[in-house]
Design a protein around this motif. Structure first.
Motif, mmCIF file in Angstrom:
data_model
loop_
_atom_site.group_PDB
_atom_site.id
_atom_site.type_symbol
_atom_site.label_atom_id
_atom_site.label_comp_id
_atom_site.label_asym_id
_atom_site.label_seq_id
_atom_site.Cartn_x
_atom_site.Cartn_y
_atom_site.Cartn_z
ATOM 1 N N GLU A 209 12.441 10.288 -27.136
ATOM 2 C CA GLU A 209 14.011 9.793 -27.158
ATOM 3 C C GLU A 209 14.351 9.180 -27.378
ATOM 4 O O GLU A 209 16.123 9.337 -28.027
ATOM 5 C CB GLU A 209 13.598 9.479 -25.832
ATOM 6 C CG GLU A 209 13.135 10.428 -24.511
ATOM 7 C CD GLU A 209 13.324 10.099 -23.071
ATOM 8 O OE1 GLU A 209 13.910 10.637 -22.236
ATOM 9 O OE2 GLU A 209 13.331 8.997 -22.866
ATOM 10 N N TYR A 243 12.288 20.596 -19.968
ATOM 11 C CA TYR A 243 13.053 21.458 -20.653
ATOM 12 C C TYR A 243 12.393 23.710 -20.558
ATOM 13 O O TYR A 243 11.289 22.955 -21.148
ATOM 14 C CB TYR A 243 12.922 21.890 -22.171
ATOM 15 C CG TYR A 243 13.731 19.234 -22.664
ATOM 16 C CD1 TYR A 243 15.292 19.576 -21.916
ATOM 17 C CD2 TYR A 243 12.235 19.025 -22.581
ATOM 18 C CE1 TYR A 243 15.874 18.410 -21.705
ATOM 19 C CE2 TYR A 243 13.430 17.605 -22.622
ATOM 20 C CZ TYR A 243 14.511 16.917 -22.188
ATOM 21 O OH TYR A 243 14.742 16.192 -22.645
ATOM 22 N N TYR A 248 19.419 22.113 -25.305
ATOM 23 C CA TYR A 248 19.932 20.555 -24.602
ATOM 24 C C TYR A 248 19.827 19.122 -25.264
ATOM 25 O O TYR A 248 19.774 19.517 -26.299
ATOM 26 C CB TYR A 248 18.161 20.411 -23.779
ATOM 27 C CG TYR A 248 17.974 21.460 -22.427
ATOM 28 C CD1 TYR A 248 17.952 21.148 -21.419
ATOM 29 C CD2 TYR A 248 16.950 22.480 -23.287
ATOM 30 C CE1 TYR A 248 17.418 21.892 -20.007
ATOM 31 C CE2 TYR A 248 16.235 23.431 -22.113
ATOM 32 C CZ TYR A 248 16.938 22.921 -20.896
ATOM 33 O OH TYR A 248 15.833 24.199 -20.217
ATOM 34 N N GLY A 249 20.218 18.564 -25.024
ATOM 35 C CA GLY A 249 21.404 17.699 -25.505
ATOM 36 C C GLY A 249 21.298 17.183 -25.839
ATOM 37 O O GLY A 249 22.665 18.120 -26.158
ATOM 38 N N SER A 250 21.993 16.347 -27.205
ATOM 39 C CA SER A 250 23.146 15.944 -28.066
ATOM 40 C C SER A 250 23.362 15.581 -29.583
ATOM 41 O O SER A 250 21.857 16.042 -30.348
ATOM 42 C CB SER A 250 24.036 14.859 -27.385
ATOM 43 O OG SER A 250 23.013 13.534 -27.237
ATOM 44 N N HIS A 253 19.084 14.157 -30.223
ATOM 45 C CA HIS A 253 18.377 14.916 -30.176
ATOM 46 C C HIS A 253 18.623 15.742 -28.741
ATOM 47 O O HIS A 253 18.279 16.069 -28.313
ATOM 48 C CB HIS A 253 16.890 14.703 -28.972
ATOM 49 C CG HIS A 253 15.799 14.464 -29.240
ATOM 50 N ND1 HIS A 253 14.371 14.007 -29.692
ATOM 51 C CD2 HIS A 253 14.966 16.034 -29.962
ATOM 52 C CE1 HIS A 253 13.371 14.568 -29.387
ATOM 53 N NE2 HIS A 253 13.808 15.761 -29.447
ATOM 54 N N ARG A 254 18.553 16.448 -29.430
ATOM 55 C CA ARG A 254 19.108 18.939 -29.817
ATOM 56 C C ARG A 254 17.880 19.108 -29.662
ATOM 57 O O ARG A 254 16.968 19.030 -30.275
ATOM 58 C CB ARG A 254 19.766 19.148 -30.530
ATOM 59 C CG ARG A 254 21.051 19.086 -30.397
ATOM 60 C CD ARG A 254 22.129 20.190 -30.995
ATOM 61 N NE ARG A 254 23.086 19.354 -31.814
ATOM 62 C CZ ARG A 254 23.385 18.670 -32.930
ATOM 63 N NH1 ARG A 254 22.556 18.702 -33.211
ATOM 64 N NH2 ARG A 254 24.680 18.817 -33.663
#
Length: 285
Positions: A209, A243, A248-250, A253-254
Motif C-alpha cells: 500500500e 480485488y 481499482y485505486g487511484s 496505486h491502481r
C-alpha cells in the motif's frame, strides 16, 4: 464447531441455488458453451503525470489465466493471439496460469506455436501463477514461456527506455505456491519512475500500500467465474477476495484484475466473460 456467519450462510445458499439452476435449465448450456467463448476486449486509458512524455500512448496488452484444457484449447488461444497482434501493442504481459489440473500435454504443445507468434517491440513478459506450479511442475511452464520468447519474471525489476525516458516493471512470484519477495520490491522500486507491477494474485496490493506502484496488473480470480446478479461472485479465490475484477485505486496505486480466459474446477462462466485487456498510457489529459 465453527459457526457460519449469516452472510456466509446466505452466500453459500445462493451459490448452491445458482449452481442448481445452471445444472437444471438452459442456463447450463449458456454457462458451459456460450459465455466461455465470449471473449471481451477491454480498452482502458491510464493517465499518469509521472509517465515520461516519450511513453505517451504506450500500449500494453494483458492476457491471463488461460488454463489450457478442453474448455479453453490451443485453438482458442490462437484466436486470442490474433486479436492481440492485430492491436499492435508496444508490450505484452501474461499474468499467469497457462495450465490447469486437467490440461493435456497435447494442448500444451499446440499452444507453443500460438504463443511464439505474439510480438511486441518492447517484448513480452510472463509471471507465474499458482497453477503453473501445479500438475506438470514449474519447469515445464518456464521452458515453454522462454522457448516462446517471453521474459519469465520472478521477484525482479526491469527498466524500459524510450527516447531518453524510462519506466520500470516490477514482478512478484506467485503468492500461493512460491515466495513473493515484498521486501525486494519495496527496496528496489524507485519513486522517481512510473512503475508497472505484475503479480498473479491481486491482493498482493494489500502488502504494498505504501510502495509507489502506478499500475498493478493481476489475474487469478476469473472475475469470480460464476456471479449472481446484483450480488457478485459466489466464490472468491485466496488472495483475490479484496480485488476481484476490473480497475481499482487511484494515482497512488491502481490495480487492474483481468478476468482471464479459461476456467478451473468448473468448466463454467456466468456473468464473468473472459477477457483481453489493452491499456493505453498517457502522460497528459
Amino acid at each position: 464447531m465453527k459457526q457460519l456467519s449469516r452472510r456466509q450462510f446466505l452466500k453459500g445458499a445462493a451459490g448452491a441455488s445458482i449452481l442448481g439452476l445452471l445444472a437444471t435449465t438452459s442456463g447450463y448450456g449458456y454457462a458451459r458453451y456460450i459465455e466461455p467463448r465470449m471473449i471481451d476486449t477491454v480498452s482502458l486509458n491510464i493517465h499518469d503525470a509521472q509517465l515520461p512524455a516519450s511513453f505517451d500512448q504506450f500500449k500494453i496488452a494483458q492476457f491471463s489465466d488461460v488454463h489450457l484444457s478442453d474448455t479453453f484449447s490451443a485453438k482458442d488461444l490462437e484466436i486470442v493471439v490474433q486479436k492481440i497482434n492485430a492491436a499492435s501493442p508496444d508490450l505484452i504481459v501474461f499474468t499467469g496460469d497457462l495450465v490447469d489440473f486437467e490440461s493435456s500435454i497435447k494442448e500444451h504443445e499446440k499452444a507453443k506455436a500460438s504463443l511464439s507468434k505474439l510480438d511486441a517491440p518492447f517484448g513480452k513478459f510472463a509471471i507465474c501463477g499458482n497453477h503453473d506450479y501445479g500438475p506438470f511442475g514449474i519447469d515445464l511452464y518456464e521452458e515453454t514461456m522462454k522457448a516462446c520468447g517471453f521474459t519469465l519474471c520472478k521477484n525482479e525489476v526491469f527498466h524500459l527506455e524510450k527516447e531518453g525516458g524510462r519506466i520500470q516493471i516490477a514482478t512478484l512470484d506467485d503468492l500461493m505456491m512460491s515466495m513473493p519477495d515484498y521486501h525486494f520490491i519495496k527496496r528496489e522500486v524507485s519513486s522517481d519512475l512510473f512503475t508497472l507491477l505484475l503479480v498473479h494474485e491481486p491482493d498482493a496490493a494489500l502488502e504494498l500500500e505504501t510502495t509507489p506502484i502506478n499500475l498493478q496488473l493481476s489475474g487469478h480470480t476469473h472475475g469470480g467465474q460464476i456471479q449472481l446478479p446484483f450480488y457478485g461472485p459466489i466464490l472468491t479465490a485466496p488472495f483475490g477476495r479484496t480485488y476481484v475484477e476490473g480497475l481499482y485505486g487511484s494515482y497512488q496505486h491502481r490495480i487492474y484484475v483481468n478476468r482471464g480466459l479459461g476456467t478451473t474446477r468448473l468448466p463454467l462462466r456466468f456473468l464473468a466473460k473472459p477477457e483481453i485487456t489493452f491499456f493505453t498510457l498517457t502522460s497528459h489529459v
